[in-house]
Structures are given as C-alpha cells and as structure tokens.
Scaffold this motif. Structure first.
Motif, PDB file in Angstrom:
ATOM      1  N   VAL A   1      27.354  33.168  37.074  1.00  0.00           N
ATOM      2  CA  VAL A   1      28.539  32.910  37.710  1.00  0.00           C
ATOM      3  C   VAL A   1      29.282  33.386  38.706  1.00  0.00           C
ATOM      4  CG1 VAL A   1      31.293  33.406  36.637  1.00  0.00           C
ATOM      5  CG2 VAL A   1      29.054  33.025  35.230  1.00  0.00           C
ATOM      6  N   PRO A   2      28.829  34.796  39.010  1.00  0.00           N
ATOM      7  CA  PRO A   2      29.013  34.386  40.791  1.00  0.00           C
ATOM      8  C   PRO A   2      28.828  34.138  41.646  1.00  0.00           C
ATOM      9  CG  PRO A   2      28.092  36.429  39.555  1.00  0.00           C
ATOM     10  CD  PRO A   2      28.161  35.283  38.530  1.00  0.00           C
ATOM     11  N   ALA A   3      27.589  33.569  41.450  1.00  0.00           N
ATOM     12  CA  ALA A   3      26.956  32.563  42.073  1.00  0.00           C
ATOM     13  C   ALA A   3      27.664  31.314  42.682  1.00  0.00           C
ATOM     14  CB  ALA A   3      25.740  32.106  42.270  1.00  0.00           C
ATOM     15  N   ILE A   4      28.187  30.344  41.463  1.00  0.00           N
ATOM     16  CA  ILE A   4      28.580  29.886  41.158  1.00  0.00           C
ATOM     17  C   ILE A   4      30.343  29.728  41.837  1.00  0.00           C
ATOM     18  CG2 ILE A   4      29.967  27.972  39.549  1.00  0.00           C
ATOM     19  CD1 ILE A   4      27.343  28.013  38.000  1.00  0.00           C
ATOM     20  N   LEU A   5      31.146  30.612  41.606  1.00  0.00           N
ATOM     21  CA  LEU A   5      32.470  31.307  42.233  1.00  0.00           C
ATOM     22  C   LEU A   5      32.514  31.198  43.635  1.00  0.00           C
ATOM     23  CD1 LEU A   5      34.431  33.774  40.038  1.00  0.00           C
ATOM     24  CD2 LEU A   5      35.046  31.653  40.477  1.00  0.00           C
ATOM     25  N   PHE A   6      31.061  31.864  44.098  1.00  0.00           N
ATOM     26  CA  PHE A   6      31.443  32.133  45.489  1.00  0.00           C
ATOM     27  C   PHE A   6      30.670  31.284  46.380  1.00  0.00           C
ATOM     28  CE2 PHE A   6      29.083  33.623  49.499  1.00  0.00           C
ATOM     29  CZ  PHE A   6      29.799  35.048  49.566  1.00  0.00           C
TER      30      PHE A   6
ATOM     31  N   CYS B   1      36.193  34.270  46.317  1.00  0.00           N
ATOM     32  CA  CYS B   1      34.694  35.202  46.451  1.00  0.00           C
ATOM     33  C   CYS B   1      35.171  36.246  46.702  1.00  0.00           C
ATOM     34  CB  CYS B   1      34.744  34.642  48.476  1.00  0.00           C
ATOM     35  SG  CYS B   1      33.935  32.409  48.476  1.00  0.00           S
ATOM     36  N   PHE B   2      35.819  36.988  47.031  1.00  0.00           N
ATOM     37  CA  PHE B   2      36.283  38.606  46.141  1.00  0.00           C
ATOM     38  C   PHE B   2      36.533  38.574  44.652  1.00  0.00           C
ATOM     39  CE2 PHE B   2      39.324  38.616  50.188  1.00  0.00           C
ATOM     40  CZ  PHE B   2      38.741  39.564  50.501  1.00  0.00           C
ATOM     41  N   LEU B   3      36.575  38.006  44.244  1.00  0.00           N
ATOM     42  CA  LEU B   3      36.534  37.902  42.569  1.00  0.00           C
ATOM     43  C   LEU B   3      34.452  37.914  42.789  1.00  0.00           C
ATOM     44  CD1 LEU B   3      36.844  38.012  39.858  1.00  0.00           C
ATOM     45  CD2 LEU B   3      37.334  35.975  39.609  1.00  0.00           C
ATOM     46  N   ALA B   4      34.594  36.937  43.436  1.00  0.00           N
ATOM     47  CA  ALA B   4      32.575  36.619  42.574  1.00  0.00           C
ATOM     48  C   ALA B   4      31.926  37.766  43.635  1.00  0.00           C
ATOM     49  CB  ALA B   4      32.366  35.846  44.037  1.00  0.00           C
TER      50      ALA B   4
ATOM     51  N   VAL C   1      36.814  47.714  39.216  1.00  0.00           N
ATOM     52  CA  VAL C   1      37.527  47.845  40.324  1.00  0.00           C
ATOM     53  C   VAL C   1      37.636  46.400  41.463  1.00  0.00           C
ATOM     54  CG1 VAL C   1      36.569  48.969  42.457  1.00  0.00           C
ATOM     55  CG2 VAL C   1      38.882  49.354  42.004  1.00  0.00           C
ATOM     56  N   GLY C   2      37.126  45.700  41.495  1.00  0.00           N
ATOM     57  CA  GLY C   2      37.091  44.387  42.098  1.00  0.00           C
ATOM     58  C   GLY C   2      37.336  43.076  41.369  1.00  0.00           C
ATOM     59  N   LEU C   3      38.320  43.856  40.227  1.00  0.00           N
ATOM     60  CA  LEU C   3      39.371  43.261  39.750  1.00  0.00           C
ATOM     61  C   LEU C   3      40.427  43.163  40.296  1.00  0.00           C
ATOM     62  CD1 LEU C   3      37.257  42.385  36.459  1.00  0.00           C
ATOM     63  CD2 LEU C   3      37.161  41.011  37.478  1.00  0.00           C
ATOM     64  N   LEU C   4      40.503  43.646  40.230  1.00  0.00           N
ATOM     65  CA  LEU C   4      41.968  44.346  39.954  1.00  0.00           C
ATOM     66  C   LEU C   4      42.304  44.557  42.053  1.00  0.00           C
ATOM     67  CD1 LEU C   4      44.452  46.615  39.393  1.00  0.00           C
ATOM     68  CD2 LEU C   4      43.355  48.128  40.266  1.00  0.00           C
ATOM     69  N   VAL C   5      41.269  44.498  42.806  1.00  0.00           N
ATOM     70  CA  VAL C   5      41.335  44.524  44.462  1.00  0.00           C
ATOM     71  C   VAL C   5      41.998  42.643  44.324  1.00  0.00           C
ATOM     72  CG1 VAL C   5      39.736  44.293  46.642  1.00  0.00           C
ATOM     73  CG2 VAL C   5      40.052  46.388  44.935  1.00  0.00           C
ATOM     74  N   THR C   6      40.858  41.958  44.110  1.00  0.00           N
ATOM     75  CA  THR C   6      40.951  39.984  43.847  1.00  0.00           C
ATOM     76  C   THR C   6      42.201  40.133  43.145  1.00  0.00           C
ATOM     77  OG1 THR C   6      38.906  40.340  42.681  1.00  0.00           O
ATOM     78  CG2 THR C   6      40.380  38.369  42.535  1.00  0.00           C
ATOM     79  N   ALA C   7      42.778  40.872  42.029  1.00  0.00           N
ATOM     80  CA  ALA C   7      44.370  40.377  41.791  1.00  0.00           C
ATOM     81  C   ALA C   7      45.285  41.129  43.199  1.00  0.00           C
ATOM     82  CB  ALA C   7      44.783  41.076  40.865  1.00  0.00           C
TER      83      ALA C   7
ATOM     84  N   VAL D   1      44.324  40.988  46.488  1.00  0.00           N
ATOM     85  CA  VAL D   1      44.496  39.117  47.265  1.00  0.00           C
ATOM     86  C   VAL D   1      44.884  38.664  47.476  1.00  0.00           C
ATOM     87  CG1 VAL D   1      42.741  38.197  48.493  1.00  0.00           C
ATOM     88  CG2 VAL D   1      42.130  40.590  48.145  1.00  0.00           C
ATOM     89  N   TYR D   2      45.214  38.132  46.022  1.00  0.00           N
ATOM     90  CA  TYR D   2      45.542  37.238  45.888  1.00  0.00           C
ATOM     91  C   TYR D   2      47.657  37.145  45.489  1.00  0.00           C
ATOM     92  CZ  TYR D   2      47.428  32.676  43.125  1.00  0.00           C
ATOM     93  OH  TYR D   2      47.529  31.173  42.685  1.00  0.00           O
ATOM     94  N   ILE D   3      48.170  38.490  45.720  1.00  0.00           N
ATOM     95  CA  ILE D   3      49.419  38.663  45.756  1.00  0.00           C
ATOM     96  C   ILE D   3      49.503  38.827  46.800  1.00  0.00           C
ATOM     97  CG2 ILE D   3      51.478  40.352  45.541  1.00  0.00           C
ATOM     98  CD1 ILE D   3      49.769  41.153  42.585  1.00  0.00           C
ATOM     99  N   VAL D   4      48.902  39.066  47.838  1.00  0.00           N
ATOM    100  CA  VAL D   4      49.561  39.297  49.324  1.00  0.00           C
ATOM    101  C   VAL D   4      48.918  38.332  49.450  1.00  0.00           C
ATOM    102  CG1 VAL D   4      48.064  39.912  51.227  1.00  0.00           C
ATOM    103  CG2 VAL D   4      47.918  41.514  49.809  1.00  0.00           C
ATOM    104  N   TYR D   5      48.301  37.127  49.403  1.00  0.00           N
ATOM    105  CA  TYR D   5      48.243  35.740  50.245  1.00  0.00           C
ATOM    106  C   TYR D   5      49.639  34.919  49.508  1.00  0.00           C
ATOM    107  CZ  TYR D   5      43.519  35.586  51.672  1.00  0.00           C
ATOM    108  OH  TYR D   5      41.674  36.362  51.912  1.00  0.00           O
TER     109      TYR D   5
END
Length: 210
Positions: free
Chosen positions: A102-107, A159-162, A171-177, A179-183
C-alpha cells in the motif's frame, strides 16, 4: 486482528505523538515555511524584480536560481520529515499483508503525479516562472492535469502519507493532514495571483488589437 489494531490506534492515538521531540517541531516548521516563503518571494519578484536584477535582468536565470532554492529546500523538508518520524513511537497501521504494498503504491503514484506535472509544465512553469514574466502560451491539459487540478500538491501529500505508513509512525497521518491544509492555504494565495497575471496579459494583448 486488523480491526482490533485499528480500534487500539484510534483510542490511543495521542500516545503515539511525542511533542517533546524538537525534530517534529522542526519538520512542521519546514513544511509551512516552503510554500509560504516561495509565495512571498515570488510576489516580491513580480512587483520589484529583485532576483532578476541579481542576474543582470535575465529572467530565466533568476527563475532557475529560485528553482534550485525551492528544490533544495524541498529535499531538506523531506529529510526533516523522515528524521522526525524515526524519532516518534511506532505502531503498525495496516495489516501485515498490505504493510509494504500500500505505501509503495501510494508513493509511486505520488511521485508519478509530481514528475509528470514537472514534465508538462517545464522548469519555468513548475517553479513560478510566471512571476518572472515567463508565461505559458496555453493551459496545460494533458496528464496529470486532466485527472487532478493540482497534481503536484496532491502527489506530494500522497508521498507524505506513504512514508508514514511505510515507517509505521501514526504521527505521520497527522503531519500529512497538516501538509494538505498548508497546501490548500498556499493555493488560496497562489491561484488568484497567478490568474491575475494571465488576465493582465490577456488584456494587454486585447488592447494591441484595438
């Protein structure tokens, strides 16, 4: 078993976030810094031509210089994120049979969107060349812009989520969210300003025909 793991993760999510780690704070700061700084620098360039003057009035050299800065700070941001995750509590978020695929495909998909976006736009189109007065002749409509409005930002978020899933750091899930808000916030400033630049060109071209 997978359901139990998910329930445990949801109920105890806070325990997988160590706010005392400076690496996490630094990572969050770098994520916010990049789009914010480049929007400020680009707007200043549009109004004052600061970077262009540094290169003797050559707009392309100025844009290439900014592209190097953006690319370099992007690599630094990714490294800071990776380091921050390694210092955070670990917990498997996916069933074992999907933990790698899953992370490989996402990335892979994320990188595909980023790379193909850059290919379609070119260096100046990707790295804010329109603020230097280097405008594109027409709107890019090929892949990945025919499936996503902002494929570069979406691909980067993927890529952040992956990475979070690959390293098994909740904690990476929180950081990914984050990232999305910042974008999304960056796009609220970047989009209208870019539209204004092209609208002014259209008005100038129309005026020439009159």
């Amino acid at each position: 078993m997978a359901t139990q793991n998910l329930e445990y993760l949801i109920k105890n999510f806070g325990s997988f976030i160590d706010l005392n780690k400076k690496s996490l704070t630094l990572s969050l700061a770098s994520i916010a810094f990049n789009p914010t700084a480049w929007n400020i620098v680009a707007r200043n360039e549009y109004k004052n031509k600061t970077i262009t003057r540094m290169f003797g009035g050559n707009t392309r050299y100025g844009c290439y210089f900014l592209a190097i800065l953006i690319f370099s700070f992007g690599i630094l941001r990714d490294n800071l994120y990776h380091q921050a995750l390694l210092e955070q509590p670990r917990y498997p978020m996916l069933p074992k049979e999907y933990a790698t695929i899953v992370p490989a495909i996402l990335f892979g998909l994320g990188q595909l969107f980023v790379v193909t976006s850059t290919w379609q736009l070119g260096v100046t189109g990707t790295f804010l060349g329109d603020y230097f007065g280097i405008l594109m002749d027409h709107r890019v409509e090929g892949f990945p812009f025919n499936v996503l409005r902002d494929p570069m930002y979406v691909g980067s978020t993927m890529c952040f989520l992956a990475t979070a899933l690959w390293l098994e750091r909740p904690v990476g899930l929180l950081v990914t969210a984050y990232v999305y808000i910042v974008y999304l916030l960056a796009l609220r400033f970047e989009g209208p300003f870019t539209d204004m630049i092209y609208s002014k060109r259209a008005e100038a071209e129309k005026a020439k025909l009159l």
